[in-house]
Design an enzyme around this catalytic site. Sequence first.
Site, mmCIF file in Angstrom:
data_model
loop_
_atom_site.group_PDB
_atom_site.id
_atom_site.type_symbol
_atom_site.label_atom_id
_atom_site.label_comp_id
_atom_site.label_asym_id
_atom_site.label_seq_id
_atom_site.Cartn_x
_atom_site.Cartn_y
_atom_site.Cartn_z
ATOM 1 N N GLU A 33 1.410 18.060 -3.087
ATOM 2 C CA GLU A 33 2.652 17.937 -3.875
ATOM 3 C C GLU A 33 2.448 18.464 -5.284
ATOM 4 O OE1 GLU A 33 5.666 17.821 -2.494
ATOM 5 O OE2 GLU A 33 5.121 15.905 -1.590
ATOM 6 N N SER A 128 14.979 18.732 1.192
ATOM 7 C CA SER A 128 15.333 20.151 1.069
ATOM 8 C C SER A 128 16.656 20.545 1.703
ATOM 9 C CB SER A 128 14.218 21.033 1.637
ATOM 10 O OG SER A 128 13.104 20.965 0.815
ATOM 11 N N SER A 129 17.683 19.758 1.456
ATOM 12 C CA SER A 129 18.996 20.152 1.971
ATOM 13 C C SER A 129 19.442 21.473 1.335
ATOM 14 C CB SER A 129 20.032 19.047 1.725
ATOM 15 O OG SER A 129 20.070 18.691 0.366
ATOM 16 N N SER A 130 19.109 21.697 0.065
ATOM 17 C CA SER A 130 19.564 22.944 -0.553
ATOM 18 C C SER A 130 18.774 24.152 -0.039
ATOM 19 C CB SER A 130 19.523 22.857 -2.079
ATOM 20 O OG SER A 130 18.305 22.333 -2.509
ATOM 21 N N ASP A 174 9.413 24.820 -0.054
ATOM 22 C CA ASP A 174 10.545 24.367 0.760
ATOM 23 C C ASP A 174 11.113 25.504 1.608
ATOM 24 O OD1 ASP A 174 10.052 22.202 -0.800
ATOM 25 O OD2 ASP A 174 11.854 22.397 -2.032
#
Length: 387
Positions: A33, A128-130, A174
């Site tokens: 991360e 990570s919807s975008s 992502d």
Amino acid sequence: MKKELLTKFEEIFGTEGKYQVYFAPGRVNLIGEHTDYNGGHVFPCALTIGTYAVARKREDSVLRFYSMNFENLGVIESSVIDLVMKKEDDWANYPKGVIWALQQKGYRLESGLDILYFGNIPNGAGLSSSASIEVLTGFVLKDFFGLDFDLTELALISQFAENKFIGVNCGIMDQFAIARGRKNNAIFLDTADLSYDYAPLELGDAKIVIMNTNKRRGLGDSKYNERRSECDSALADLQKVVNIKALGELTQEEFETHKSAIQNPTHVKRAMHAVYENQRTIRAVEALKKQDLALFGKLMNASHESLQYDYEVTGIELDTIVAAARKQEGVIGARMTGAGFGGCAVSIVEEAGIEAFIEKVGKEYKDQIGYEAAFYVVETGDGPVVL
Ligand code: GLA
């Protein structure tokens, strides 16, 4: 699902013309991360939850977007030419950004499109919807207009849109995890040169359980960009004494030897996380390959600690849920995932204990934070597809 999408598409955009249905996944990062903008390694996997799109070519150069997740915003219209970020276009800035990015990279779009979206990834939760919308849009355009680029380029175009159109300085993780997702595997990606390897996710009787703190975060309003510049500043100090291009090139020992070159004590902590987390990720993947799940879990736990105390991107909600998770029987490891500052944590839990795990962690979280968490037992999935 497909039928529902088509019915809605026809209701919004009419029945004429040929349309196609697509899907792109969301992702969860297992370890590694805040390493992807430091030339380090990441280890994410694509999920079976994600974003669907129905798309149809238009005769003119108009773009029309509609999301079943934001029905109150109605159809958002734009032109293929002169795309600019507009606050009122809200979520539609993501697909607009990708179309803009494609043009910046020299790809030509013959016409406009009507596109309907539906996503089943919780928004703003760090799954990570975008990036899923971005990669999906690039994939739709590649398919419709026969654009010639591979999945790595698709990820890079999507990241370019996020960086330069949306204005969030994210790394490549992502978009890459989504574009190159593979069922039953996680991706061991070296962000220094984008070389990658698939590692089978053999979790035995255990499953991935995502814990959503329901504290929303958006990368734009988080301290994400601040952390990036703190790392850049630490790197600049280190470069005075050691010949490196990125923090990810250092071993822990090398870092300890040279860290006194970093002027600001806070920046020492940030850089230490970047270096140690990268090494932890390499070790975690080795552990998984040797089927040493216990060690993999320990490294996940250590990752959270480093993000909590050195990188300082967790917050009370993530720390509470992770601490509650660690206490439960059958938990192999637990840590925050994604940018942090709220959003989700990820845990690996023995299947037999999952029900009790959700109940107990849920109760403890609600007692301490005052509102409910949500839990998703997820499966890994493939990258973008035509349905
Ligand atoms: C967000 C960014 C990624 C990565 C993570 C932190 O998800 O989009 O590029 O930096 O945060 O690991």
